[in-house]
Design a protein around this motif. Sequence first.
Motif, PDB file in Angstrom:
ATOM      1  N   THR B   7       0.809  -1.337  -0.035  1.00 22.57           N
ATOM      2  CA  THR B   7       0.082  -0.057   0.025  1.00 22.57           C
ATOM      3  C   THR B   7       1.016   1.188  -0.025  1.00 22.57           C
ATOM      4  O   THR B   7       1.996   1.245   0.611  1.00 22.57           O
ATOM      5  N   PRO B   8       0.336   2.155  -0.722  1.00 24.01           N
ATOM      6  CA  PRO B   8      -0.754   2.683  -1.328  1.00 24.01           C
ATOM      7  C   PRO B   8      -0.640   1.812  -2.905  1.00 24.01           C
ATOM      8  O   PRO B   8       0.487   1.376  -3.298  1.00 24.01           O
ATOM      9  N   LYS B   9      -1.731   1.619  -3.485  1.00 22.96           N
ATOM     10  CA  LYS B   9      -1.722   1.302  -4.670  1.00 22.96           C
ATOM     11  C   LYS B   9      -1.426   2.462  -5.890  1.00 22.96           C
ATOM     12  O   LYS B   9      -0.574   2.221  -6.747  1.00 22.96           O
ATOM     13  N   TYR B  10      -1.799   3.514  -5.524  1.00 22.82           N
ATOM     14  CA  TYR B  10      -1.350   4.616  -6.229  1.00 22.82           C
ATOM     15  C   TYR B  10      -1.009   5.781  -5.428  1.00 22.82           C
ATOM     16  O   TYR B  10      -1.381   5.858  -4.346  1.00 22.82           O
ATOM     17  N   LEU B  11       0.098   6.464  -6.012  1.00 21.32           N
ATOM     18  CA  LEU B  11       0.679   7.573  -5.210  1.00 21.32           C
ATOM     19  C   LEU B  11       1.098   8.667  -6.159  1.00 21.32           C
ATOM     20  O   LEU B  11       1.932   8.410  -6.924  1.00 21.32           O
ATOM     21  N   VAL B  12       0.435   9.996  -5.709  1.00 21.79           N
ATOM     22  CA  VAL B  12       0.886  11.033  -6.877  1.00 21.79           C
ATOM     23  C   VAL B  12       1.247  12.298  -5.734  1.00 21.79           C
ATOM     24  O   VAL B  12       0.628  12.403  -4.676  1.00 21.79           O
ATOM     25  N   THR B  13       2.312  12.771  -6.161  1.00 19.48           N
ATOM     26  CA  THR B  13       3.093  13.578  -5.004  1.00 19.48           C
ATOM     27  C   THR B  13       3.833  14.618  -6.009  1.00 19.48           C
ATOM     28  O   THR B  13       4.187  14.371  -7.177  1.00 19.48           O
TER      29      THR B  13
END
Lengths: 110, 113
Positions: B7-13
């Motif tokens: 986790t997480p499946k998606y990470l936008v930063t």
Amino acid sequence: RKEVEQDPGPFNVPEGATVAFNCTYSNSASQSFFWYRQDCRKEPKLLMSVYSSGNEDGRFTAQLNRASQYISLLIRDSKLSDSATYLCVVNPGGYSTLTFGKGTMLLVSP
Amino acid sequence: DTAVSQTPKYLVTQMGNDKSIKCEQNLGHDTMYWYKQDSKKFLKIMFSYNNKELIINETVPNRFSPKSPDKAHLNLHINSLELGDSAVYFCASSQTVTNEKLFFGSGTQLSVL
């Protein structure tokens, strides 16, 4: 020369076709070999190991040629569900981790 | 009852941020790994841990710091994220350090803007 090389494809075949992929590896001391399958946006999963004597699992046949340093995967009677990327994987031996090829994409169409 | 979960499946930063990805396996395996799959789909080993001990560190920038609190967990912390860090990160495990069957997590897609 890259450690593990594969034709990226895509290989476009109709259902029912027979398709073969090859993979070459550079380290002649490599000890074991595998094919992994990776569906789009999914994780890789072990498909089958590749033995010197060749091995078959249903419609899938894997062959190893140590003299020429290549591995092959043959898929007979292709199904739509076979559409995926097939990763050639080599174990250099000892405590080295597996080396993955970039994969060959297969698209099976109706 | 997922075998290897991350986790997480998606990470936008944003660039410059610090982020962590967590991984857990319930298979009782001794060895865990982090792999990076870039936009060209090349799957490359980053780290390998055996029974909480680091055994492989493949020329990864020291902005990447793995941590294994126990043999069932291997987390990845990334400092000062860069655009080039955008990729899919896969956690994996194997029964032993020489066992060749890898079980992968479903991946974390990291996008650095």
